[in-house]
Design a protein around this motif. Sequence first.
Motif, PDB file in Angstrom:
ATOM      1  N   UNK A 205       0.794  -1.228   0.000  1.00 31.42           N
ATOM      2  CA  UNK A 205       0.000   0.000   0.000  1.00 31.42           C
ATOM      3  C   UNK A 205       0.822   1.270   0.000  1.00 31.42           C
ATOM      4  N   UNK A 206       2.126   1.156   0.275  1.00 35.15           N
ATOM      5  CA  UNK A 206       2.982   2.336   0.314  1.00 35.15           C
ATOM      6  C   UNK A 206       3.497   2.573   1.713  1.00 35.15           C
ATOM      7  N   UNK A 207       4.811   2.579   1.879  1.00 35.14           N
ATOM      8  CA  UNK A 207       5.368   2.728   3.225  1.00 35.14           C
ATOM      9  C   UNK A 207       6.572   3.670   3.193  1.00 35.14           C
ATOM     10  N   UNK A 208       6.796   4.329   4.316  1.00 31.16           N
ATOM     11  CA  UNK A 208       7.937   5.215   4.451  1.00 31.16           C
ATOM     12  C   UNK A 208       9.165   4.401   4.837  1.00 31.16           C
ATOM     13  N   UNK A 209      10.290   4.800   4.308  1.00 32.42           N
ATOM     14  CA  UNK A 209      11.521   4.057   4.548  1.00 32.42           C
ATOM     15  C   UNK A 209      11.883   4.032   6.027  1.00 32.42           C
ATOM     16  N   UNK A 210      11.803   5.176   6.716  1.00 32.82           N
ATOM     17  CA  UNK A 210      12.168   5.215   8.129  1.00 32.82           C
ATOM     18  C   UNK A 210      11.272   4.292   8.942  1.00 32.82           C
ATOM     19  N   UNK A 211       9.982   4.256   8.611  1.00 30.84           N
ATOM     20  CA  UNK A 211       9.065   3.368   9.325  1.00 30.84           C
ATOM     21  C   UNK A 211       9.476   1.916   9.115  1.00 30.84           C
ATOM     22  N   UNK A 212       9.798   1.552   7.872  1.00 28.86           N
ATOM     23  CA  UNK A 212      10.173   0.179   7.566  1.00 28.86           C
ATOM     24  C   UNK A 212      11.415  -0.229   8.336  1.00 28.86           C
ATOM     25  N   UNK A 233       4.559  -9.133  -2.459  1.00 32.05           N
ATOM     26  CA  UNK A 233       3.355  -8.473  -2.968  1.00 32.05           C
ATOM     27  C   UNK A 233       3.337  -8.611  -4.484  1.00 32.05           C
ATOM     28  N   UNK A 234       2.227  -8.194  -5.074  1.00 34.07           N
ATOM     29  CA  UNK A 234       2.229  -7.989  -6.519  1.00 34.07           C
ATOM     30  C   UNK A 234       3.209  -6.875  -6.851  1.00 34.07           C
ATOM     31  N   UNK A 235       3.721  -6.909  -8.071  1.00 34.83           N
ATOM     32  CA  UNK A 235       4.703  -5.909  -8.465  1.00 34.83           C
ATOM     33  C   UNK A 235       4.245  -4.950  -9.535  1.00 34.83           C
ATOM     34  N   UNK A 236       2.996  -5.143 -10.020  1.00 39.51           N
ATOM     35  CA  UNK A 236       2.513  -4.246 -11.073  1.00 39.51           C
ATOM     36  C   UNK A 236       1.078  -3.800 -10.844  1.00 39.51           C
ATOM     37  N   UNK A 237       0.531  -4.122  -9.673  1.00 43.46           N
ATOM     38  CA  UNK A 237      -0.834  -3.726  -9.353  1.00 43.46           C
ATOM     39  C   UNK A 237      -0.840  -2.691  -8.244  1.00 43.46           C
ATOM     40  N   UNK A 238      -1.825  -1.811  -8.268  1.00 41.09           N
ATOM     41  CA  UNK A 238      -1.933  -0.782  -7.244  1.00 41.09           C
ATOM     42  C   UNK A 238      -1.157   0.469  -7.603  1.00 41.09           C
ATOM     43  N   UNK A 239      -1.628   1.584  -7.081  1.00 41.81           N
ATOM     44  CA  UNK A 239      -1.013   2.864  -7.412  1.00 41.81           C
ATOM     45  C   UNK A 239       0.413   3.019  -6.957  1.00 41.81           C
ATOM     46  N   UNK A 240       0.800   2.366  -5.860  1.00 40.17           N
ATOM     47  CA  UNK A 240       2.158   2.459  -5.328  1.00 40.17           C
ATOM     48  C   UNK A 240       3.177   1.925  -6.324  1.00 40.17           C
ATOM     49  N   UNK A 241       2.808   0.899  -7.074  1.00 41.64           N
ATOM     50  CA  UNK A 241       3.717   0.334  -8.074  1.00 41.64           C
ATOM     51  C   UNK A 241       3.479   0.914  -9.468  1.00 41.64           C
ATOM     52  N   UNK A 242       2.265   1.355  -9.752  1.00 39.55           N
ATOM     53  CA  UNK A 242       1.968   1.864 -11.093  1.00 39.55           C
ATOM     54  C   UNK A 242       2.242   3.350 -11.267  1.00 39.55           C
ATOM     55  N   UNK A 243       2.363   4.075 -10.189  1.00 38.12           N
ATOM     56  CA  UNK A 243       2.542   5.524 -10.279  1.00 38.12           C
ATOM     57  C   UNK A 243       3.787   5.856 -11.108  1.00 38.12           C
ATOM     58  N   UNK A 244       3.611   6.669 -12.141  1.00 36.08           N
ATOM     59  CA  UNK A 244       4.720   6.999 -13.045  1.00 36.08           C
ATOM     60  C   UNK A 244       5.497   8.232 -12.602  1.00 36.08           C
ATOM     61  N   UNK A 246       8.116  10.319 -10.704  1.00 35.47           N
ATOM     62  CA  UNK A 246       9.349  10.073  -9.942  1.00 35.47           C
ATOM     63  C   UNK A 246       9.186  10.517  -8.490  1.00 35.47           C
ATOM     64  N   UNK A 247       9.643   9.688  -7.569  1.00 35.11           N
ATOM     65  CA  UNK A 247       9.539  10.003  -6.158  1.00 35.11           C
ATOM     66  C   UNK A 247       8.208   9.644  -5.536  1.00 35.11           C
ATOM     67  N   UNK A 248       7.336   8.987  -6.315  1.00 37.88           N
ATOM     68  CA  UNK A 248       5.993   8.684  -5.802  1.00 37.88           C
ATOM     69  C   UNK A 248       5.612   7.226  -5.992  1.00 37.88           C
ATOM     70  N   UNK A 249       6.588   6.372  -6.256  1.00 33.66           N
ATOM     71  CA  UNK A 249       6.274   4.947  -6.402  1.00 33.66           C
ATOM     72  C   UNK A 249       7.255   4.115  -5.572  1.00 33.66           C
ATOM     73  N   UNK A 250       7.016   2.825  -5.524  1.00 36.00           N
ATOM     74  CA  UNK A 250       7.809   1.929  -4.688  1.00 36.00           C
ATOM     75  C   UNK A 250       9.298   2.066  -4.951  1.00 36.00           C
ATOM     76  N   UNK A 251       9.677   2.147  -6.212  1.00 34.64           N
ATOM     77  CA  UNK A 251      11.095   2.111  -6.551  1.00 34.64           C
ATOM     78  C   UNK A 251      11.806   3.415  -6.216  1.00 34.64           C
ATOM     79  N   UNK A 252      11.209   4.537  -6.606  1.00 33.36           N
ATOM     80  CA  UNK A 252      11.906   5.812  -6.410  1.00 33.36           C
ATOM     81  C   UNK A 252      11.682   6.412  -5.029  1.00 33.36           C
TER      82      UNK A 252
END
Length: 404
Positions: A205-212, A233-244, A246-252
């Motif tokens: 669902x989206x998590x902050x790095x410091x919290x993790x 988790x799934x890797x291509x479903x949900x806004x956290x992974x699909x958000x294009x 920069x700085x607003x998705x799982x990877x960035x």
Amino acid sequence: MIAQHALVLNLHQPAGNLEGLLEHREWEAKEILFAMDRIPRSLWGYEDLARVHLSLSGTLLATLSDTTFQERVYGSVDCGSLLWYFQNQELFEILGTGYYHPVLPLIPEADRSAHLERWQGIARHLFWRGHFQGFWLPEMGFSMELIPLLRAFGYRYVLVDSEHVEPLTKMSWQELRYRPHLARYGNDSIIVVVRDRDLSNAQESGMELDWFLAEVAERTKWCDFVPLVTTCTDGENGGWFRNVTPGANFWSAFYQPLLERIRAAEAAIKPVFIHDHLDNYGVLGEVRVNTGAWNTGWHDGRGFTQWTGSARQRATLADIRAVSAAIHAARAAIPDGAAEGGAAVPLPEVEEAYWLLLRAETSCNFYWGEDWVGRADADLAAARAALARVGLAPPEPPEAAAKP
């Protein structure tokens, strides 16, 4: 103690789904493709640190490797290059799975090996390797009776959800969740790697790095061993992974900053491949894994309610069993004349019916309540028609199981 982190991502699209989305909801199809394409691109330059386990269903692999589909989306994503990037064994560990992504405990036992065999066939070709150590259960749907099947196909370990694991060897809460174990069924055993459900929910669902980092430190602070923290988790479903953005998705927003912290020695966690952790630290004890799936938005995974909750879902699953029984009976008793070079071969109509049946068993056909059950019904009807052409069709479903 530095915890080791196994990141596991499931990528699955049902047969024909991306093609249909391109036709009717083009942006959604592109979001999915961008989410998959973003995975290797986000890891370039981090080959010394990043470690990602990927499960790609057979239907997704078939779509991405189809030249017609590749040409259709070439201006958006280069699918051929994407498959090439996934071959990078410094970054990715490919997990085995079922070709059509069925919930394995819900389909007939006689059909399960075909899903595993067909997946290995396409994966060995696309990833240029003959062996896959780990297995991803579609929807994490596990039952102990699957263990001999997984071992027969050469899998060393399987991922299971933390809520279904019970210790048979005395162990602490931390040991149960953060060490691999053995599970036995009859004379066969397999290593089970435990998914942390709570941390996986946050990853989805989206998590902050410091919290993790704080949460991992809190959960593992009493460990007198090197803990393996596994998030799936799934890797291509949900806004956290699909958000294009920069700085607003799982990877960035999460994974790249995590790798930067690790590189700067500012995080007490280390990405790892599961097989490396097993080689270095082994397993602790023995567990039993209760039958169930991972949690979804609708249920906790027990009883497979997501896929069996309605009368119509259950009726179609019963029809799958009936069609499966007819097909396997036909394959076991090949008519006279169906031989080639002295070896019996199945009739084409029977094989056509079989692959229609396997596609009908796709988990997505039952996941969305009754919305997609008609897709399974259509494949089962087509399988019946193929069998009828050679006089082998099973009886039609009873009136009580009729679909609206």
